[in-house]
Design a protein around this motif. Structure first.
Motif, PDB file in Angstrom:
ATOM      1  N   LYS A  40       1.020  -1.000  -0.092  1.00 15.29           N
ATOM      2  CA  LYS A  40      -0.105  -0.076  -0.039  1.00 15.29           C
ATOM      3  C   LYS A  40       0.850   1.373   0.050  1.00 15.29           C
ATOM      4  O   LYS A  40       0.656   2.118  -0.786  1.00 15.29           O
ATOM      5  CB  LYS A  40      -1.227  -0.005   0.964  1.00 15.29           C
ATOM      6  N   ASP A  41       2.035   1.112   0.582  1.00 18.92           N
ATOM      7  CA  ASP A  41       2.909   2.413   0.864  1.00 18.92           C
ATOM      8  C   ASP A  41       3.572   2.587  -0.460  1.00 18.92           C
ATOM      9  O   ASP A  41       3.629   3.569  -1.331  1.00 18.92           O
ATOM     10  CB  ASP A  41       3.798   2.166   1.879  1.00 18.92           C
ATOM     11  N   ILE A  42       4.138   1.389  -1.214  1.00 20.03           N
ATOM     12  CA  ILE A  42       4.774   1.365  -2.414  1.00 20.03           C
ATOM     13  C   ILE A  42       3.948   2.006  -3.353  1.00 20.03           C
ATOM     14  O   ILE A  42       4.106   2.819  -4.231  1.00 20.03           O
ATOM     15  CB  ILE A  42       5.189   0.057  -2.555  1.00 20.03           C
ATOM     16  N   VAL A  43       2.698   1.575  -3.713  1.00 21.48           N
ATOM     17  CA  VAL A  43       1.659   1.851  -4.504  1.00 21.48           C
ATOM     18  C   VAL A  43       1.274   3.314  -4.340  1.00 21.48           C
ATOM     19  O   VAL A  43       1.184   3.958  -5.324  1.00 21.48           O
ATOM     20  CB  VAL A  43       0.359   0.850  -4.743  1.00 21.48           C
ATOM     21  N   SER A  44       0.901   3.617  -3.262  1.00 26.20           N
ATOM     22  CA  SER A  44       0.764   5.028  -3.036  1.00 26.20           C
ATOM     23  C   SER A  44       1.836   5.970  -3.631  1.00 26.20           C
ATOM     24  O   SER A  44       1.599   7.103  -4.121  1.00 26.20           O
ATOM     25  CB  SER A  44       0.570   5.499  -1.463  1.00 26.20           C
ATOM     26  N   ALA A  45       3.331   5.686  -3.446  1.00 24.42           N
ATOM     27  CA  ALA A  45       4.276   6.538  -3.832  1.00 24.42           C
ATOM     28  C   ALA A  45       4.384   6.510  -5.317  1.00 24.42           C
ATOM     29  O   ALA A  45       4.451   7.333  -6.015  1.00 24.42           O
ATOM     30  CB  ALA A  45       5.719   5.810  -3.239  1.00 24.42           C
ATOM     31  N   ILE A  46       4.144   5.374  -5.959  1.00 22.53           N
ATOM     32  CA  ILE A  46       4.249   5.174  -7.417  1.00 22.53           C
ATOM     33  C   ILE A  46       2.848   5.934  -7.830  1.00 22.53           C
ATOM     34  O   ILE A  46       3.034   6.668  -8.969  1.00 22.53           O
ATOM     35  CB  ILE A  46       3.981   3.586  -7.812  1.00 22.53           C
ATOM     36  N   GLY A  47       1.846   5.913  -7.361  1.00 27.60           N
ATOM     37  CA  GLY A  47       0.740   6.524  -7.620  1.00 27.60           C
ATOM     38  C   GLY A  47       0.826   8.186  -7.809  1.00 27.60           C
ATOM     39  O   GLY A  47       0.463   9.095  -8.603  1.00 27.60           O
ATOM     40  N   TYR A  48       1.601   8.567  -6.592  1.00 26.20           N
ATOM     41  CA  TYR A  48       1.731   9.891  -6.344  1.00 26.20           C
ATOM     42  C   TYR A  48       2.679  10.410  -7.669  1.00 26.20           C
ATOM     43  O   TYR A  48       2.479  11.305  -8.255  1.00 26.20           O
ATOM     44  CB  TYR A  48       2.544  10.223  -5.076  1.00 26.20           C
ATOM     45  N   ALA A  49       3.604   9.422  -7.992  1.00 27.91           N
ATOM     46  CA  ALA A  49       4.504  10.042  -9.382  1.00 27.91           C
ATOM     47  C   ALA A  49       4.014   9.944 -10.475  1.00 27.91           C
ATOM     48  O   ALA A  49       3.868  10.917 -11.309  1.00 27.91           O
ATOM     49  CB  ALA A  49       5.613   9.187  -9.241  1.00 27.91           C
ATOM     50  N   HIS A  50       2.836   9.400 -10.667  1.00 23.15           N
ATOM     51  CA  HIS A  50       1.995   9.228 -11.877  1.00 23.15           C
ATOM     52  C   HIS A  50       1.368  10.314 -11.976  1.00 23.15           C
ATOM     53  O   HIS A  50       0.900  10.897 -12.895  1.00 23.15           O
ATOM     54  CB  HIS A  50       1.236   7.798 -11.929  1.00 23.15           C
ATOM     55  N   ASN A  51       0.667  10.901 -10.766  1.00 23.34           N
ATOM     56  CA  ASN A  51       0.009  12.023 -11.121  1.00 23.34           C
ATOM     57  C   ASN A  51       0.742  13.329 -10.749  1.00 23.34           C
ATOM     58  O   ASN A  51       0.109  14.416 -10.803  1.00 23.34           O
ATOM     59  CB  ASN A  51      -1.225  11.921  -9.669  1.00 23.34           C
ATOM     60  N   LYS A  52       1.711  13.225 -10.470  1.00 25.43           N
ATOM     61  CA  LYS A  52       2.748  14.574 -10.356  1.00 25.43           C
ATOM     62  C   LYS A  52       2.682  15.511 -11.555  1.00 25.43           C
ATOM     63  O   LYS A  52       3.072  15.215 -12.740  1.00 25.43           O
ATOM     64  CB  LYS A  52       4.165  14.073 -10.054  1.00 25.43           C
ATOM     65  N   LYS A  53       2.235  16.651 -11.341  1.00 26.63           N
ATOM     66  CA  LYS A  53       2.365  17.531 -12.258  1.00 26.63           C
ATOM     67  C   LYS A  53       3.997  18.288 -12.727  1.00 26.63           C
ATOM     68  O   LYS A  53       4.401  18.814 -11.519  1.00 26.63           O
ATOM     69  CB  LYS A  53       1.395  18.996 -11.895  1.00 26.63           C
ATOM     70  N   ILE A  54       4.529  18.045 -13.652  1.00 26.94           N
ATOM     71  CA  ILE A  54       5.771  18.485 -13.854  1.00 26.94           C
ATOM     72  C   ILE A  54       5.697  19.568 -14.929  1.00 26.94           C
ATOM     73  O   ILE A  54       5.393  19.231 -16.191  1.00 26.94           O
ATOM     74  CB  ILE A  54       6.743  16.991 -14.229  1.00 26.94           C
ATOM     75  N   PRO A  55       6.694  20.751 -14.908  1.00 30.24           N
ATOM     76  CA  PRO A  55       6.572  21.747 -15.975  1.00 30.24           C
ATOM     77  C   PRO A  55       7.607  21.227 -16.936  1.00 30.24           C
ATOM     78  O   PRO A  55       8.327  22.348 -17.288  1.00 30.24           O
ATOM     79  CB  PRO A  55       6.961  22.921 -15.193  1.00 30.24           C
TER      80      PRO A  55
END
Length: 276
Positions: A115-130
């Protein structure tokens, strides 16, 4: 050999090496903190300006990721090679933890870690990068040796070294660790998205629960690739009869050969784990 990157970092010891890089422990003499420095081998970056430019972009992306389960990148250097300076987290990688501590990891512990790993991977998937092509960040090399269990029990993703933007075109080479790759990752003509990481998360869960990779018996690259492309993962009970079979359905869906039949995002995996 410790890289020549200036006087700021004092070598302590080598932590490990793989096919593309070596990781050294050093002290940042400006702050007094210990850091892990990952250095690509010179044979990979020499006379390869395109790779160095990609490394520079990916390092800048990595600097923007800030999550409690992702090891923080502090700095990077293109002096005499390509180097990442990361927080040093004392602990063991998941494969070391399986081999040295637990064997197959109990289901309750696996679920909490995943759950912690998936949360971190999902955070990166959704991270807005300029940066163009980077509306989010794919990891593309999820495997036990890239996830650390700290001495306090936290799981930390320690490498975004071959990451790719969610809208970025693929490079010209297959990148990643074959035993954990999704079928589409083996085909350079196919585009990748968050479901590619989800497949690798399913293989990771299998290994955590059984203590072994589902592809350990395949010797040749051709056999391995054929198995990944065409056949579902073997049942976990075949590898470890005491496994918690409730998680088999989660792994089956995560590792479907057809990305449309997988979990479509990390939030869906988290929901499935919550329902257990």
């Amino acid at each position: 050999m410790f890289p020549e990157i200036g006087s700021q970092y004092q070598f302590v010891k080598e932590l490990g090496r793989g096919g593309t890089a070596v990781v050294n422990l050093a002290v940042d003499l400006y702050t007094g903190n210990r850091v892990a420095i990952k250095s690509l081998f010179n044979s990979i970056v020499d006379n390869n300006p395109e790779m160095l430019e990609r490394f520079r972009i990916e390092a800048n992306i990595y600097l923007m990721l800030s999550h409690k389960n992702i090891v923080k990148l502090k700095n990077f250097s293109l002096k005499n090679g390509a180097h990442l300076m990361m927080d040093y987290i004392e602990g063991q990688t998941i494969d070391e933890y399986i081999n040295n501590v637990t064997g197959p990891i109990p289901s309750e512990v696996t679920i909490a870690m995943i759950k912690d790993i998936v949360s971190a991977i999902g955070y990166a998937h959704n991270k807005k990068i300029p940066i163009s092509g980077y509306h989010g960040v794919l990891h593309l090399d999820i495997k036990p040796s890239n996830i650390l269990i700290s001495k306090t029990g936290e799981v930390m993703i320690i490498d975004y070294g071959i990451s790719q933007g969610t809208d970025e075109e693929r490079g010209e080479k297959i990148m990643g660790s074959p035993m954990y790759m999704a079928p589409e990752q083996l085909d350079i003509e196919k585009e990748l998205d968050c479901r590619t990481d989800i497949y690798s998360l399913g293989v990771l869960m299998h290994q955590m629960l059984t203590g072994t990779t589902p592809y350990s018996k395949y010797i040749s690259r051709e056999e391995l690739f054929n198995e990944i492309r065409n056949n579902p993962l073997e049942r976990m009970v075949k590898f470890y009869p005491q496994v918690d079979v409730r998680l088999q359905a989660v792994i089956d869906k995560a590792t479907s050969k057809d990305p449309r039949k997988r979990y479509q995002n990390c939030e869906e995996i988290l929901q499935a784990l919550e329902e257990l």
